[in-house]
Design a protein around this motif. Structure first.
Motif, PDB file in Angstrom:
ATOM      1  N   THR A  31       0.832  -1.210   0.000  1.00 59.00           N
ATOM      2  CA  THR A  31       0.000   0.000   0.000  1.00 59.00           C
ATOM      3  C   THR A  31       0.861   1.253   0.000  1.00 59.00           C
ATOM      4  O   THR A  31       0.553   2.231  -0.699  1.00 59.00           O
ATOM      5  CB  THR A  31      -0.934  -0.009   1.227  1.00 59.00           C
ATOM      6  OG1 THR A  31      -1.766  -1.181   1.183  1.00 59.00           O
ATOM      7  CG2 THR A  31      -1.811   1.234   1.239  1.00 59.00           C
TER       8      THR A  31
ATOM      9  N   LEU B 206       0.844   4.088  -2.792  1.00 59.62           N
ATOM     10  CA  LEU B 206       0.664   5.503  -2.461  1.00 59.62           C
ATOM     11  C   LEU B 206       1.716   6.350  -3.180  1.00 59.62           C
ATOM     12  O   LEU B 206       1.399   7.399  -3.757  1.00 59.62           O
ATOM     13  CB  LEU B 206       0.762   5.684  -0.943  1.00 59.62           C
ATOM     14  CG  LEU B 206       0.848   7.123  -0.410  1.00 59.62           C
ATOM     15  CD1 LEU B 206      -0.386   7.922  -0.802  1.00 59.62           C
ATOM     16  CD2 LEU B 206       1.016   7.114   1.107  1.00 59.62           C
TER      17      LEU B 206
ATOM     18  N   LEU C 279      -5.493   6.557   0.046  1.00 61.88           N
ATOM     19  CA  LEU C 279      -4.583   5.554   0.604  1.00 61.88           C
ATOM     20  C   LEU C 279      -3.885   6.071   1.852  1.00 61.88           C
ATOM     21  O   LEU C 279      -3.639   5.308   2.801  1.00 61.88           O
ATOM     22  CB  LEU C 279      -3.544   5.146  -0.447  1.00 61.88           C
ATOM     23  CG  LEU C 279      -4.060   4.293  -1.611  1.00 61.88           C
ATOM     24  CD1 LEU C 279      -2.967   4.080  -2.640  1.00 61.88           C
ATOM     25  CD2 LEU C 279      -4.584   2.952  -1.110  1.00 61.88           C
TER      26      LEU C 279
ATOM     27  N   THR D  23      -8.701   0.326   1.730  1.00 66.86           N
ATOM     28  CA  THR D  23      -7.655   0.402   0.703  1.00 66.86           C
ATOM     29  C   THR D  23      -8.168  -0.142  -0.627  1.00 66.86           C
ATOM     30  O   THR D  23      -7.989   0.477  -1.684  1.00 66.86           O
ATOM     31  CB  THR D  23      -6.414  -0.380   1.147  1.00 66.86           C
ATOM     32  OG1 THR D  23      -5.859   0.246   2.308  1.00 66.86           O
ATOM     33  CG2 THR D  23      -5.371  -0.411   0.042  1.00 66.86           C
TER      34      THR D  23
END
Length: 564
Positions: free
Chosen positions: A336, A340, A413, A423
């Motif tokens: 994640t 991002l 995010l 997410t």
């Protein structure tokens, strides 16, 4: 709709009009290289809804929805409900599935058949599997339909993946495992579905059997040789004739899958931490997914490749991604954070391009701002190299939408942090916005890639003999939208070459001499031609006798007599 799209749609239209559902034809010429199910699906859609471009695309759209649903059910059975949702969302919002279903090719539908076959194989091997007869029928159905979609690879991929899986799990020589597969039933169902068309196509397009390993101009050996030897074996060996295709470099073919499954590919970082032990159902499915991916990718490592040839592995990758996300692996937050960063950089880059082109004028059409690289057009995405900075001046709206989508995604995010559900929702929403931006951009390219404006102008013009110069594919949308056939000037090439030598092939191919005679005659003729053909045409009949009816992106509709 142009190029491959209109060719496929026109074949289906010809089948419906002629009643010949066995031999595909273009301009009356036998087109023997592809299996027919995609044409049958489109022709059926025409029969119900009428002959429209959207009716041609509808069966593919339905197949893609079914593919995502089957992936959801597969992952839910293997792992849990949450993994099923994540896997299907990842597949549905991946770049590759969006991009390669803008083209009317059977690969997404083939992927559906392969996914169903792999799932059925696993269900049949389960120690206490339910409904074994039903799943053996499903396995045979998927293999048979796959054969009618894209030939032998529809059987090679799931069967080889299944055999490799059985070898790893020490079931390859297990009589019990083979009894569970109900091989006789599977083979009988697959043959019942696929054998009739293959037999009829062979009988209607003799000679019946030829096994020559030579492929060259002027040769005709019937359907069996062209379909099985030339199109399957010689293409795999990169010896097929005509060689009207290119191949993606092997390393790029592997690495580009990170792009095609983007943005979800970042979560594949977590897949090595998951269990692949066959002691649990989840471990068995992950192991099968690994075998599935390996078989497809290794096959194309030794064969010719297009960018979309790896599409059959997308559901397997989606299964791993859905499993990783639902497992809450410690690698998921890292994925994640990477996403991002990527979303932030993409948003910034798109905004920068937008600022650079904001004041650039747009006048003569996007074609005037593009370069041309004909040597790359045999690749599916060859036209991407045509883009220049000036071309983005025509794409300000999609640039803005895409920047907004990725920028909002980056913000979402940052807020979602380690909440996997949020997410997934943020990433999926960002990709939906991006796909809308991409759709608008593709519409802007219609005038460059398509010949629909020439078809419109031809329909508004007085009757006359239609001639096409050099390449049927280049103006295929004209034939689809007008429903007309044409004489083909120096057009005995590429996919129409082999059928042109078949017994009874229509006399639609003309040379320079015949063209000059027709063009100088009293009857009105129309000619579809690339701009690059103009110097040669001027040498044949003179510039003054080439009356321009319409021009689009450097391509022309010409006539020999001035219009009233």
């Amino acid at each position: 709709m142009d190029d491959v799209d209109a060719v496929q749609a026109q074949i289906a239209r010809n089948m419906l009009a002629s009643g010949d559902w066995v031999t595909a034809r273009l301009d009356g010429v036998a087109y023997l290289e592809k299996a027919p199910l995609i044409y049958w699906m489109m022709a059926g859609s025409y029969r119900i809804l009428g002959v429209h471009d959207w009716a041609a695309r509808l069966p593919l759209a339905i197949a893609v929805v079914l593919l995502c649903w089957v992936t959801y059910r597969f992952a839910r059975w293997a792992f849990d409900e949450e993994a099923g949702v994540y896997a299907s969302v990842a597949l549905a919002t991946s770049v590759g599935l969006f991009l390669f279903t803008r083209i009317l090719i059977p690969d997404a539908t083939l992927t559906l058949a392969i996914t169903g076959a792999v799932w059925a194989w696993l269900r049949l091997l389960e120690p206490e599997g339910e409904h074994p007869l039903g799943w053996s029928l499903i396995l045979g159905l998927c293999l048979g339909l796959g054969l009618l979609l894209k030939g032998l690879i529809a059987v090679v991929f799931p069967v080889m993946a299944g055999l490799v899986y059985m070898a790893i799990t020490r079931q390859l020589f297990s009589p019990v495992a083979w009894r569970r597969l109900h091989v006789a039933i599977v083979v009988a169902v697959a043959l019942a579905i696929a054998a009739p068309w293959h037999a009829l196509a062979t009988l209607r397009n003799p000679p019946y059997f030829a096994f020559s390993m030579h492929s060259g101009p002027g040769e005709y050996h019937g359907f069996f040789w062209f379909y099985f030897i030339n199109e399957h074996l010689l293409r795999f060996l990169n010896l097929r004739y005509p060689r009207d295709y290119n191949t993606v470099p092997r390393l790029w073919f592997w690495l580009l899958n990170l792009v095609w499954i983007f943005p979800w590919s970042v979560y594949l970082l977590a897949s090595p931490t998951l269990s692949y032990q066959p002691s649990t159902r989840g471990g068995r499915v992950r192991l099968m997914a690994f075998c599935w991916i390996g078989v497809v990718m290794l096959f194309f490592t030794f064969s010719t490749t297009q960018e979309y040839y790896s599409l059959p592995v997308y559901p397997a990758l989606a299964l791993l991604i859905g499993s990783a996300l639902s497992s809450r692996s410690r690698w998921v937050p890292l994925g994640t954070r990477i996403l991002l960063t990527v979303f932030t950089l993409l948003s910034a880059a798109l905004l920068l391009v937008l600022l650079l082109v904001w004041r650039l004028p747009t006048g003569a059409g996007i074609a005037s701002a593009l370069t041309q690289h004909p040597d790359l057009y045999t690749l599916s995405l060859g036209h991407i190299r045509d883009l220049t900075l000036n071309a983005f001046a025509y794409l300000k709206l999609p640039l803005g939408f895409a920047a907004l989508g990725f920028g909002a995604g980056a913000l979402g995010l940052a807020v979602a942090r380690t909440d996997v559900r949020r997410t997934v929702l943020v990433v999926a929403a960002s990709m939906v916005v991006f796909f809308q931006a991409a759709r608008i951009a593709l519409i802007r390219f219609d005038s460059y890639l398509g010949s629909y404006p020439l078809a419109e102008r031809l329909q508004q013009s007085p009757p006359g003999q239609l001639i096409e110069a050099n390449s049927f594919y280049a103006f295929s949308s004209v034939f689809f939208y007008t429903g007309r056939t044409a004489l083909l000037l120096n057009g005995r090439n590429n996919n129409l070459e082999y059928g042109s030598y078949a017994p009874g092939a229509p006399n639609v191919f003309i040379d320079d001499g015949k063209f000059e005679s027709l063009w100088r005659g009293s009857e009105r003729c129309y000619l579809l031609a690339y701009g690059t053909e103009m110097p040669h045409l001027e040498q044949l009949v003179g510039r003054s006798d080439l009356q321009v009816v319409a021009e689009n992106a450097g391509n022309y509709l010409l006539t020999n007599h001035a219009l009233p």
